[in-house]
Scaffold this active site. Sequence first.
Site, PDB file in Angstrom:
ATOM      1  N   LEU A 103       0.849  -0.970  -0.022  1.00  0.00           N
ATOM      2  CA  LEU A 103       0.626  -0.016  -0.056  1.00  0.00           C
ATOM      3  C   LEU A 103       0.926   1.282  -0.252  1.00  0.00           C
ATOM      4  CD1 LEU A 103      -3.372   0.952   1.877  1.00  0.00           C
ATOM      5  CD2 LEU A 103      -1.478   2.148   2.051  1.00  0.00           C
ATOM      6  N   ILE A 104       0.687   2.636  -1.222  1.00  0.00           N
ATOM      7  CA  ILE A 104       1.795   3.349  -0.938  1.00  0.00           C
ATOM      8  C   ILE A 104       0.291   4.280  -1.520  1.00  0.00           C
ATOM      9  CG2 ILE A 104       3.057   4.576  -2.428  1.00  0.00           C
ATOM     10  CD1 ILE A 104       3.097   1.895  -3.861  1.00  0.00           C
ATOM     11  N   SER A 116      -0.326  10.043  -7.166  1.00  0.00           N
ATOM     12  CA  SER A 116      -1.083  11.041  -8.007  1.00  0.00           C
ATOM     13  C   SER A 116      -0.375  11.159  -9.240  1.00  0.00           C
ATOM     14  CB  SER A 116      -2.063  12.188  -7.979  1.00  0.00           C
ATOM     15  OG  SER A 116      -1.599  12.828  -6.620  1.00  0.00           O
ATOM     16  N   ILE A 167       7.009  10.785  -6.790  1.00  0.00           N
ATOM     17  CA  ILE A 167       7.812   9.692  -6.853  1.00  0.00           C
ATOM     18  C   ILE A 167       7.450   8.778  -6.417  1.00  0.00           C
ATOM     19  CG2 ILE A 167       8.780   8.625  -4.745  1.00  0.00           C
ATOM     20  CD1 ILE A 167      10.472  11.408  -4.220  1.00  0.00           C
ATOM     21  N   GLY A 168       5.511   9.105  -5.614  1.00  0.00           N
ATOM     22  CA  GLY A 168       4.700   7.701  -5.662  1.00  0.00           C
ATOM     23  C   GLY A 168       3.991   7.540  -6.971  1.00  0.00           C
ATOM     24  N   ASP A 213      -7.057  10.064   2.430  1.00  0.00           N
ATOM     25  CA  ASP A 213      -6.341  11.251   2.891  1.00  0.00           C
ATOM     26  C   ASP A 213      -5.969  11.152   4.094  1.00  0.00           C
ATOM     27  OD1 ASP A 213      -5.963  13.813   3.648  1.00  0.00           O
ATOM     28  OD2 ASP A 213      -7.854  14.306   3.527  1.00  0.00           O
ATOM     29  N   TYR A 263       9.470  22.877   6.297  1.00  0.00           N
ATOM     30  CA  TYR A 263       9.757  21.355   6.295  1.00  0.00           C
ATOM     31  C   TYR A 263      10.809  20.540   6.809  1.00  0.00           C
ATOM     32  CZ  TYR A 263       9.978  17.650   2.035  1.00  0.00           C
ATOM     33  OH  TYR A 263      10.629  16.609   1.615  1.00  0.00           O
ATOM     34  N   LYS A 286      10.416  17.008   8.360  1.00  0.00           N
ATOM     35  CA  LYS A 286      11.080  15.612   8.403  1.00  0.00           C
ATOM     36  C   LYS A 286      11.749  15.464   9.530  1.00  0.00           C
ATOM     37  CE  LYS A 286       9.709  14.729   4.588  1.00  0.00           C
ATOM     38  NZ  LYS A 286       8.300  13.576   3.855  1.00  0.00           N
TER      39      LYS A 286
END
Length: 314
Positions: free
Chosen positions: A10-11, A15, A18-19, A67, A157, A161
């Site tokens: 599952l990823i 859209s 990278i995904g 989401d 950002y 991370k």
Amino acid sequence: MANSGQKVVLITGCSSGIGLRIAVTLAKDEKKRYHVIATMRDLRKKDKLVEAAGDAYGKTLMLLPLDVCSDDSVKQCINNVKDRHIDIFINNAGVGLLGPVESISIEEMKRVFETNFFGAVRMIKEVMPDMKKRRSGHIVVMSSVMGLQGVVFNDVYTASKFAIEGFCESMAVQLMKFNIRLSMIEPGPVHTEFETKMMEDVAKMEYPGADADTIRYFKDVYLPSSIDIFEAMGQTPDDIAKCLKKVIESNSPRFRNLTNSLYTPIVALKYADETGGLSVNTFYNLLFNFGPLMHITMSILKCLTCSCLRRRTI
């Protein structure tokens, strides 16, 4: 539905970028070892993924809405997976934020953390109990080299991370007891439509609340340097997807996985000096004192590597 022997993957965030490439790379695996569940917040944006997947769509790749910022959406998505059985979970969904921190509202900062940190945590909390029961599973989190080394004007950002890196570093110890692997994928700059659009947008913005000098440093010093680095050291989404595939197929997957060997010396600066002065002063000098030299260096590097070094994965 997965065939016998296939691993269910599952990823999140499929859209684009990278995904999308991860989902397509695994769905088109020559040995058909993976049944990929690609998710995105809005299924109306599925066209690029469906086109890239080709014949794999409907066979080794299926879609579900998700989401990561919604508890209900996360639970509903996982409940729609047969027996809630997920062998490999890949958390890729994320958002960026760039610019002088004075001009960024707290609400904008919360939005970044809601996706990049709490979204990942929300997903892990949902898939982890079933993996624990089965005593098997692999959780892969898409982080960033900015989760290891702070970068100027990427303050929020970077903080998101850093947060997920710390969370996963702590979780990894517990999960080993349940035979669950946890891996971080840490790209440097990656050429995606998202990155290109963001760079174009930030160059046009006004940044109210920030002083004139800071805006000038951001637009006239940081942005040109950042573009140089992207052109010289940037990878493609396919590079990251291939790297991730190696990680999930390894018998002993590493916890941290830098995808770009050119970033190893940069990260090493931080660990070479426990006071932090070496990395902070180095980046200051590179940006503000040796900008023209860095531009020349990046241009030379771009010519020398011919994409070979920057595409070299683990």
